[in-house]
Design an enzyme around this catalytic site. Structure first.
Site, PDB file in Angstrom:
ATOM      1  N   ARG A  58      35.810  43.867  22.393  1.00 14.23           N
ATOM      2  CA  ARG A  58      36.440  44.354  23.633  1.00 14.23           C
ATOM      3  C   ARG A  58      35.498  45.303  24.372  1.00 14.23           C
ATOM      4  O   ARG A  58      35.513  45.415  25.592  1.00 14.23           O
ATOM      5  CB  ARG A  58      37.789  45.039  23.346  1.00 14.23           C
ATOM      6  CG  ARG A  58      38.412  45.635  24.609  1.00 14.23           C
ATOM      7  CD  ARG A  58      39.906  45.902  24.487  1.00 14.23           C
ATOM      8  NE  ARG A  58      40.288  46.597  23.286  1.00 14.23           N
ATOM      9  CZ  ARG A  58      40.092  47.899  23.055  1.00 14.23           C
ATOM     10  NH1 ARG A  58      39.516  48.665  23.964  1.00 14.23           N
ATOM     11  NH2 ARG A  58      40.471  48.439  21.921  1.00 14.23           N
ATOM     12  N   TYR A 111      42.572  37.311  48.852  1.00 16.27           N
ATOM     13  CA  TYR A 111      43.273  36.464  47.886  1.00 16.27           C
ATOM     14  C   TYR A 111      44.639  37.101  47.560  1.00 16.27           C
ATOM     15  O   TYR A 111      44.700  38.277  47.200  1.00 16.27           O
ATOM     16  CB  TYR A 111      42.408  36.301  46.623  1.00 16.27           C
ATOM     17  CG  TYR A 111      43.119  35.581  45.510  1.00 16.27           C
ATOM     18  CD1 TYR A 111      43.594  34.285  45.700  1.00 16.27           C
ATOM     19  CD2 TYR A 111      43.346  36.190  44.290  1.00 16.27           C
ATOM     20  CE1 TYR A 111      44.270  33.623  44.685  1.00 16.27           C
ATOM     21  CE2 TYR A 111      44.009  35.532  43.261  1.00 16.27           C
ATOM     22  CZ  TYR A 111      44.474  34.248  43.476  1.00 16.27           C
ATOM     23  OH  TYR A 111      45.143  33.594  42.475  1.00 16.27           O
ATOM     24  N   ASP A 183      34.222  41.325  47.540  1.00 17.73           N
ATOM     25  CA  ASP A 183      34.505  40.122  46.747  1.00 17.73           C
ATOM     26  C   ASP A 183      33.599  39.021  47.284  1.00 17.73           C
ATOM     27  O   ASP A 183      33.764  38.549  48.411  1.00 17.73           O
ATOM     28  CB  ASP A 183      35.988  39.746  46.851  1.00 17.73           C
ATOM     29  CG  ASP A 183      36.350  38.561  45.952  1.00 17.73           C
ATOM     30  OD1 ASP A 183      35.472  37.712  45.713  1.00 17.73           O
ATOM     31  OD2 ASP A 183      37.516  38.477  45.519  1.00 17.73           O
ATOM     32  N   LYS A 208      35.209  30.238  39.763  1.00 15.63           N
ATOM     33  CA  LYS A 208      34.861  29.413  40.910  1.00 15.63           C
ATOM     34  C   LYS A 208      33.408  28.938  40.817  1.00 15.63           C
ATOM     35  O   LYS A 208      33.034  28.351  39.846  1.00 15.63           O
ATOM     36  CB  LYS A 208      35.170  30.184  42.192  1.00 15.63           C
ATOM     37  CG  LYS A 208      36.554  30.866  42.178  1.00 15.63           C
ATOM     38  CD  LYS A 208      37.653  29.846  42.069  1.00 15.63           C
ATOM     39  CE  LYS A 208      39.077  30.336  41.913  1.00 15.63           C
ATOM     40  NZ  LYS A 208      39.434  31.642  41.568  1.00 15.63           N
TER      41      LYS A 208
END
Ligand code: LCS
Length: 393
Positions: A58, A111, A183, A208
């Protein structure tokens, strides 16, 4: 290998790689949750920072670090933070940069979930948010308040394809002491480098273009400096938004062909955009590579290509758009974007369904908007598919 002064394609293939004890030619999947300490003192030293060893996945993992180092070089940043999804990248940045009483200004046509999480969730902790047309500098300036901490822009925006001027936003951010977050998902680091234009933080949904094969969900954040990097990494680690080693391996594998894919996606998209623009059944089209795009000149200046995302409306509005989406055979009717396959979807009822109807219309996400992510299939097949579907409409 030191790739800092090498070309973009060389960085894609080699940045972030490291020697292991077997001489592996590609970065292996270190599928382990935890790492052995040599002794108790070594474990304590890893935790205190006196020793640089891996501790727990993590926090960090060699496969994930290879990806973070690679994309940090592509974006000309200080370092990278890979996350479980693009939304995990976005919420880690929000968590690190916002607090009760602070205010964020964001792109109206961002988004959907990146907006809704501020309106519905961060608002419960006293965070204020305003969504404006960030392509308009006056709209940004008039939204700035005493407690504004972050200017967040998505350019090109999803799904309206608005282009915000990153350099001008960076000047405003500097003057008003705001952190500028970009972004860069739609453009990729190949077509646009926000940190070079003055942004402080750049992030991606690597789901993407960066991965490019529609087989994983992931995200990444790159910062310009160490201070921001440490703050955001802390938020990511403590909220548990980490990427998984297997996910990182697939992204590293997809990433190697980014330039080849984006070039072909874009070459096809330009042809598809011209086809749609001249089609009698198309009411309007938004594609940064067409002179009809309102920020065509800005797109040319700040991006080295126009990408492969197209938004358009069919004459006859929502019903006609629905008919088109139900009539295509090659294009897949699915959300997501930036892969090798052509995807078509309806933002108002799909990706942006969670956004309040009135706000959606204000942001330009109208009911007739159809979004196309142009793939790398043979372009004549993509065009023929759209053409036969438009005949049915
Ligand atoms: N940023 C942009 C520009 C996006 O388009 C998306 C997802 C995200 C962030 C979030 O990334 P994720 O958590 O999904 O990896 N966009 C989607 C879309 O347009 N269709 O499906 C997902």
């Amino acid at each position: 290998m030191k790739t800092k002064n090498m070309g973009f394609n060389t960085k894609l293939i080699h940045s972030g790689e490291f020697e292991d004890q077997f001489g592996s030619a590609t970065v292996p999947i270190y599928q382990t949750s935890t790492f052995k300490f040599k002794n108790a003192q070594h474990g304590a030293d890893c935790f205190s920072g006196a020793s640089a060893g891996y501790i727990y996945t993590r926090i960090a993992n060699p496969t994930i670090r290879a990806l973070e180092n690679n994309i940090a070089e592509l974006e000309n940043g200080y370092d990278g933070i890979a996350t479980s999804s693009g939304m995990a990248a976005i919420t880690s940045v929000y968590m690190a940069q916002l607090a009760a009483g602070s205010h964020i200004i964001s792109t109206a046509s961002v988004y959907g979930p990146a907006r809704v999480v501020l309106e519905k969730d961060f608002s419960r902790f006293g965070v204020e948010a305003d969504f404006v047309n960030t392509a308009d500098m006056n709209a940004i300036l008039s939204a700035i308040k005493k407690n504004t901490k972050v200017l967040y822009i998505e350019t090109p925006s999803n799904p309206t394809m608005d282009i915000s001027d990153i350099k001008a936003c960076a000047e405003i951010a500097k003057k008003h002491n705001l952190v500028l977050v970009v972004d860069n998902t739609f453009a990729t680091p190949y077509l646009q480098k926000p940190l070079d234009l003055g942004a402080d933080v750049v992030l991606h949904s690597v789901t993407k273009f960066i991965n490019g094969h529609a087989d994983i969900v992931g995200g990444i954040i790159i910062t310009k400096d160490k201070d921001l990097y440490e703050k955001i990494r802390h938020a990511m680690v403590y909220m548990g938004c980490n990427m998984d080693p297997h996910q990182a391996y697939l992204v590293l594998r997809g990433l190697k062909t980014l330039v080849l894919r984006v070039e072909r996606n874009q070459e096809n998209a330009i042809k598809v955009a011209h086809f749609l623009e001249s089609h009698p059944k198309i009411a309007w089209i938004r594609y940064p590579g067409l002179a009809s795009h309102p920020q065509f000149e800005l797109a040319k200046k700040q991006m080295s290509g126009s990408g492969s995302m197209i938004s358009f409306g069919v004459k006859g509005g929502l019903e006609a758009g629905r008919k088109l989406m139900d009539s295509v055979h090659l294009a897949t009717l699915a959300v997501s974007l930036g892969g090798v396959e052509t995807l078509i979807q309806h933002p108002a009822s799909m990706t942006h369904a969670s956004v309040n109807k009135e706000e959606k219309v204000k942001a330009g996400i109208t009911d007739d908007l159809v979004r196309l992510s142009v793939g790398i299939e043979d372009v004549q097949d993509i065009i023929e598919d759209l053409d036969q579907a438009l005949k049915i409409v």
